[in-house]
Structures are given as structure tokens and as C-alpha cells.
Design a protein around this motif. Structure first.
Motif, short mmCIF file in Angstrom:
data_model
loop_
_atom_site.label_atom_id
_atom_site.label_comp_id
_atom_site.label_asym_id
_atom_site.label_seq_id
_atom_site.Cartn_x
_atom_site.Cartn_y
_atom_site.Cartn_z
N GLU A 47 -15.68 11.85 9.36
CA GLU A 47 -15.19 12.78 8.14
C GLU A 47 -14.30 14.02 9.11
O GLU A 47 -14.79 14.30 9.98
N VAL A 48 -13.31 14.31 8.47
CA VAL A 48 -12.53 15.44 8.74
C VAL A 48 -13.06 17.07 8.14
O VAL A 48 -12.94 16.65 6.90
N PRO A 49 -13.61 17.69 8.69
CA PRO A 49 -14.00 19.05 8.21
C PRO A 49 -12.97 19.69 7.34
O PRO A 49 -12.00 19.84 7.64
N GLY A 50 -13.46 19.90 6.11
CA GLY A 50 -12.73 20.68 5.08
C GLY A 50 -11.52 19.65 4.58
O GLY A 50 -10.72 20.17 3.62
N ARG A 51 -11.45 18.64 4.70
CA ARG A 51 -10.62 17.40 3.96
C ARG A 51 -10.66 17.36 2.45
O ARG A 51 -11.93 16.89 2.22
N ILE A 52 -9.87 17.53 1.75
CA ILE A 52 -9.82 17.18 0.34
C ILE A 52 -8.87 16.28 -0.04
O ILE A 52 -7.66 16.49 0.52
N VAL A 53 -9.17 15.08 -0.62
CA VAL A 53 -8.01 14.00 -0.83
C VAL A 53 -7.67 13.86 -2.43
O VAL A 53 -8.87 13.89 -3.16
N THR A 54 -6.64 13.73 -2.66
CA THR A 54 -6.29 13.35 -4.19
C THR A 54 -5.14 12.44 -4.26
O THR A 54 -4.26 12.24 -3.31
N THR A 55 -5.04 11.80 -5.39
CA THR A 55 -3.80 10.86 -5.49
C THR A 55 -3.12 11.58 -6.97
O THR A 55 -3.73 11.67 -7.87
N SER A 56 -1.83 11.53 -6.74
CA SER A 56 -1.00 12.26 -7.72
C SER A 56 0.30 12.27 -7.59
O SER A 56 1.02 12.23 -6.43
N SER A 57 1.18 12.08 -8.61
CA SER A 57 2.64 12.25 -8.87
C SER A 57 2.80 13.87 -8.73
O SER A 57 2.29 14.47 -9.76
N ALA A 58 3.56 14.51 -7.94
CA ALA A 58 3.68 15.86 -7.75
C ALA A 58 3.67 16.60 -8.92
O ALA A 58 3.25 17.49 -9.01
N ASP A 74 -3.12 -0.50 2.21
CA ASP A 74 -4.11 -0.40 1.46
C ASP A 74 -5.35 0.26 2.43
O ASP A 74 -6.21 0.99 2.10
N ALA A 75 -5.28 -0.37 3.51
CA ALA A 75 -6.38 -0.09 4.57
C ALA A 75 -6.42 1.64 5.13
O ALA A 75 -7.59 1.93 5.14
N GLU A 76 -5.38 1.84 5.23
CA GLU A 76 -5.04 3.08 5.50
C GLU A 76 -5.21 4.26 4.30
O GLU A 76 -5.85 5.29 4.57
N LEU A 77 -5.03 3.85 3.14
CA LEU A 77 -5.43 4.60 2.17
C LEU A 77 -7.08 4.58 1.92
O LEU A 77 -7.35 5.67 1.84
N VAL A 78 -7.64 3.62 2.17
CA VAL A 78 -9.11 3.65 1.93
C VAL A 78 -9.76 4.40 3.11
O VAL A 78 -10.57 5.17 2.92
N ASP A 79 -9.26 4.36 4.34
CA ASP A 79 -9.72 5.14 5.40
C ASP A 79 -9.46 6.57 5.10
O ASP A 79 -10.26 7.53 5.53
N SER A 127 -12.36 9.36 5.13
CA SER A 127 -12.21 10.77 5.97
C SER A 127 -12.59 11.87 5.42
O SER A 127 -12.60 12.86 5.86
N ALA A 128 -12.33 12.03 4.27
CA ALA A 128 -12.43 13.14 3.54
C ALA A 128 -13.85 13.63 3.07
O ALA A 128 -14.75 12.74 2.85
N GLU A 129 -14.16 14.87 3.20
CA GLU A 129 -15.40 15.36 2.55
C GLU A 129 -15.55 15.61 1.12
O GLU A 129 -16.57 15.63 0.60
N GLU A 170 -12.26 4.62 -7.37
CA GLU A 170 -11.75 4.17 -6.06
C GLU A 170 -12.41 4.88 -5.24
O GLU A 170 -13.13 4.70 -4.16
N GLY A 171 -12.26 6.46 -5.29
CA GLY A 171 -12.80 7.41 -4.55
C GLY A 171 -14.48 7.12 -4.52
O GLY A 171 -14.93 7.30 -3.53
N MET A 172 -14.86 7.09 -5.48
CA MET A 172 -16.35 7.00 -5.56
C MET A 172 -16.91 5.88 -5.02
O MET A 172 -17.92 5.62 -4.42
N ALA A 173 -16.12 4.55 -5.10
CA ALA A 173 -16.55 3.28 -4.54
C ALA A 173 -16.71 3.60 -2.83
O ALA A 173 -17.47 2.89 -2.32
#
Length: 437
Positions: free
Chosen positions: A248-259, A318-323, A327-329, A346-349
């Protein structure tokens, strides 16, 4: 597909047995899984239907679907007017093949979006030439005039997936428009929604992905409730899974979004990050999606001095996206509305704790506040910042939410369950057709 399944599949023109394999034509005018949820839907649903022993042929236009082994792709080529790096291009004279091509270009020239209509017309012509090859036609939210006419026109009964009414997207963009010129442009672009509303009301069998979407299809499109069935979609839980070896990377937040799609609410997450960093300077955001060089999100990043704290990634495997999610907190879904929310599932999974808004069907996926996620009101940057800060600051809470979220997805939201439920609707459509005969 296994040799036994192929051997057992119905012969051309034969009616399928009660529980035997089906021959399915799956239509998608936008099929690339990197361009949005519809592409993900086609890829995973078709794969799981094939695993059940059915024969699946996907008919798609550019950007073409990415499909897994066992599923056939038949290309229905458009003029690809929105391709990169020359979107809204004018085709050369030799590219025109027929009147549908001319209609496609004329609609684009007048500021409209032609693809749902023109794809439906090309698909109707293609299916007419393949009459007898399929037991059922499954349309993935094209909702074009070309798909009307029933089995006599298409060669098989029609089942249609409506993920959510696009009229919702239209209204959110109108609400976010800065002036009358932008509002006029939005209305022209979304002109195809009038067609989709007319077509939806005439459909015999509609499949949707959440109870929220079902209610809004009734309200916005005028479809009778007894014609709509809910089949939840979900995550590929073999791919989207926890992996303790990913740090896990401290402080990392991940989202999927069209900008800069207002519906996705990314601008509120950027504002929340600015508030959060006053107390958590290590907090940073990774956005899976294309960065817009201008617009509300870019302006917010500049206004709050977040250039070094917000990173956009695009085109990863796909593998990089899952990782990345592993890595997100914390994972975040800041959307104002979702018809389902694949990123939430997917994030919950992956076992990553989730902070999500209450927009549309998100609570239906994410579950109860405080049990499987932290839920916040839509469009509230302060509430987002508070929830994100709470998760980032509490390792025990992260572990509890992550574990409960994964369990919820495994129980309710998998592609295998989605394929089983969809196949049942195919058989119901065939039974209705047989009764009419």
C-alpha cells in the motif's frame, strides 16, 4: 467452448431445447472496454455466456470490442468519425459506401451524435442477411430505430440492455453548462435520446443492471415496469482480488473517471483532496482516465495547486490496473449518478476500502454506510474530504471495510451470476415468441 457444447448446439434454423445452448447475437455500437462500462459489460458477459456453453457472436463498431477466447467478433464498420487523433473528421469521397454513411456524416455536421441510429440500421441489414443463424438478439443500449420490427425484421427475438437512461447524462450536462451556447450544443449532441425514448417504449424485453436504473427507465423513458428485469452485473473476482504482496502507498486515493464528464463528479473529489491535504499532506489522487487539458477539473487542479498531487493514467493493462487499486489505501467513487458502478464493485473486490457517494445505484452496489463502505452525499466536497480522511487515518477501519466489501461482491456481483440471469431472460423471450406463434 467445449467440443461437447458445440456438438450439442442447435442446428441452423432449429428452435433451441428448453435448457440447451443458445446462439446469441450480441450488439454493441461502442465496444472497447477502455472507453466505458458498456465495453466492459460486453467483454465479460460474452465470456461467461460462452463458458455456460452458449455460442456468442458479438457485432460491434469502432472502437471494436476486446473479447476473450471462445467469443467471435463480427465487425460492423462505421466511418469512425470520432477516432483519434482526428475526431470530427470529414471522410474522403471514396469512403462513402451508402446512404447510411451519408446520414452519419450529416448528423455529425449538424452537431448530433449519429452512432446509435446508424449502427442500428447497419445491424438490421447484417442480421437480415444472417436470418436463422441466431436464437436471440441482445442489444447493448443502442436503442436505434433499425432494431424495431421484432423477430420478423431481425430474425430472432430481441432482448435489450439499458444500463441507465442517457437522458440523465443529458440533464446533468445541461445543468453544468456555462452559457446558452453550451446548452444548445448539449441539446444537439443528445438529440438521439428522443429516438431512444421512442424505441424503448416499444421493446418487448428490457434488461437493466440495478433497481435504481429500472425505476428511472420507467420514469424517464416510459417503459412499462412489467417489461423490465434486473440482472446485476459485477466484477471479475478472479482478476480483481486482494494480493498482500502489493504494498500500500500511504495517502493514495484511486478513482476511475472521465475527467470532464459532470456525471462522474471528479471536480468534487479534486476539491476534497485540496481540503484533505491541509491535514494529510501525503494524500494524493490517481485517476484512471484521460486528462483534459482544460475544463473544470484542470482549472480546479490549478486553482488549488494540486499539480503534483493528482496523476492521470491511461492505457495500462488489466493487471496494472488491479495492482493500482491494490496499492491504494482507499478507492473513491465521487459520481453524481451511476446506473450501477463497476468501479465500486471492482475496487471492493480487491479488498480496498471504498468511499462513495449516494448517487443513483451506487448504494445498491456499495452497501450500507459504515459496514461495507463510507457513503457521502453527492456534490459535497467537504463530506468527501472528511470520509477520505477518516479512512486514511484508521488502519482498522480500512481492514474492516475492505474485507466486508470483498465479501459483498462475491455474494452478489459476479459475471457468472450475471450470465446465468441473462440466459434465463433469453429463454423467457423465446417462450413468449413461441406462445405468439
Amino acid at each position: 467452448m467445449t467440443a461437447e457444447a458445440i456438438e450439442a448446439s442447435p442446428r441452423q434454423g432449429a428452435a433451441p431445447s428448453g435448457d440447451g445452448p443458445l446462439r446469441i447475437a450480441l450488439l454493441t455500437y461502442k465496444g472497447n472496454p477502455f472507453c466505458g462500462g458498456q465495453g466492459v459489460y460486453v467483454r465479460h458477459l460474452s465470456r461467461e455466456l460462452a463458458r455456460l456453453g452458449h455460442t456468442v457472436e458479438v457485432f460491434g463498431s469502432q472502437p471494436y470490442p476486446v473479447l476473450d477466447e471462445g467469443v467471435t467478433l463480427s465487425e460492423i464498420a462505421s466511418l469512425d468519425l470520432y477516432r483519434q487523433p482526428d475526431p470530427f473528421r470529414t471522410p474522403k469521397r471514396e469512403e462513402y459506401r451508402d446512404w447510411i454513411d451519408a446520414l452519419e456524416v450529416a448528423t455529425m455536421w449538424t452537431g448530433g451524435f449519429p452512432e446509435p441510429l446508424t449502427f442500428s440500421l447497419r445491424a438490421r441489414r447484417t442480421l437480415a442477411a444472417r436470418r436463422g443463424d441466431f436464437d436471440v438478439v441482445h442489444d447493448n443500449q443502442t436503442l436505434g430505430y433499425g432494431l424495431l420490427g421484432g423477430p420478423r425484421a431481425l430474425g430472432a427475438p430481441l432482448v435489450t440492455t439499458i444500463h441507465h437512461p442517457i437522458t440523465v447524462d443529458r440533464q446533468l450536462e445541461l445543468d453544468a453548462a456555462a452559457d446558452w451556447k453550451r446548452r444548445a450544443s448539449v441539446r444537439r449532441w443528445y438529440g438521439f435520446t428522443r429516438m431512444q425514448k421512442r424505441v424503448a417504449r416499444r421493446l418487448p424485453s428490457v434488461l437493466t443492471v440495478s433497481g435504481t436504473s429500472r425505476d428511472e427507465i420507467v420514469e424517464h423513458l416510459g417503459v412499462r415496469e412489467d417489461r423490465i428485469q434486473v440482472v446485476h452485473i459485477g466484477a471479475d473476482t478472479e482478476l480483481w482480488s486482494p494480493d498482500p504482496s502489493v504494498a500500500e502507498v500511504p495517502g493514495r486515493i484511486v478513482t476511475t473517471s472521465s475527467a470532464d464528464v459532470p456525471l462522474k463528479g471528479l471536480v468534487f473529489l479534486v476539491e476534497a483532496l485540496a481540503k484533505l491535504r491541509t491535514e494529510r499532506p501525503d494524500a494524493h489522487l490517481v485517476v484512471v482516465g484521460k486528462r483534459a487539458e482544460d475544463g473544470p477539473v484542470a482549472q480546479a487542479i490549478e486553482r488549488y495547486g494540486l499539480e503534483g498531487a493528482v496523476r492521470f493514467v491511461k492505457g495500462i493493462s488489466d493487471a496494472e490496473l488491479v495492482d493500482l487499486y491494490r496499492s491504494a489505501e482507499v478507492a473513491c467513487v465521487p459520481s453524481l449518478y451511476e446506473g450501477f458502478s463497476l468501479p465500486a464493485a471492482e475496487g471492493m473486490a480487491t479488498g480496498t476500502p471504498l468511499v462513495a457517494t449516494t448517487g443513483g445505484a451506487i448504494p445498491e452496489v456499495a452497501g450500507p454506510d459504515g459496514e461495507t463502505c463510507l457513503a457521502v452525499p453527492t456534490g459535497d466536497a467537504g463530506a468527501l474530504a472528511a470520509a477520505l480522511g477518516r479512512v486514511l487515518g484508521d488502519a482498522e477501519l480500512r481492514a474492516r471495510l475492505g474485507s466486508a466489501g470483498r465479501a459483498r461482491v462475491l455474494e452478489r456481483f459476479t459475471w457468472a451470476r450475471a450470465a446465468q440471469g441473462t440466459a434465463e431472460l433469453y429463454r423467457e423471450a423465446l417462450e413468449r415468441q413461441g406462445a405468439r406463434r
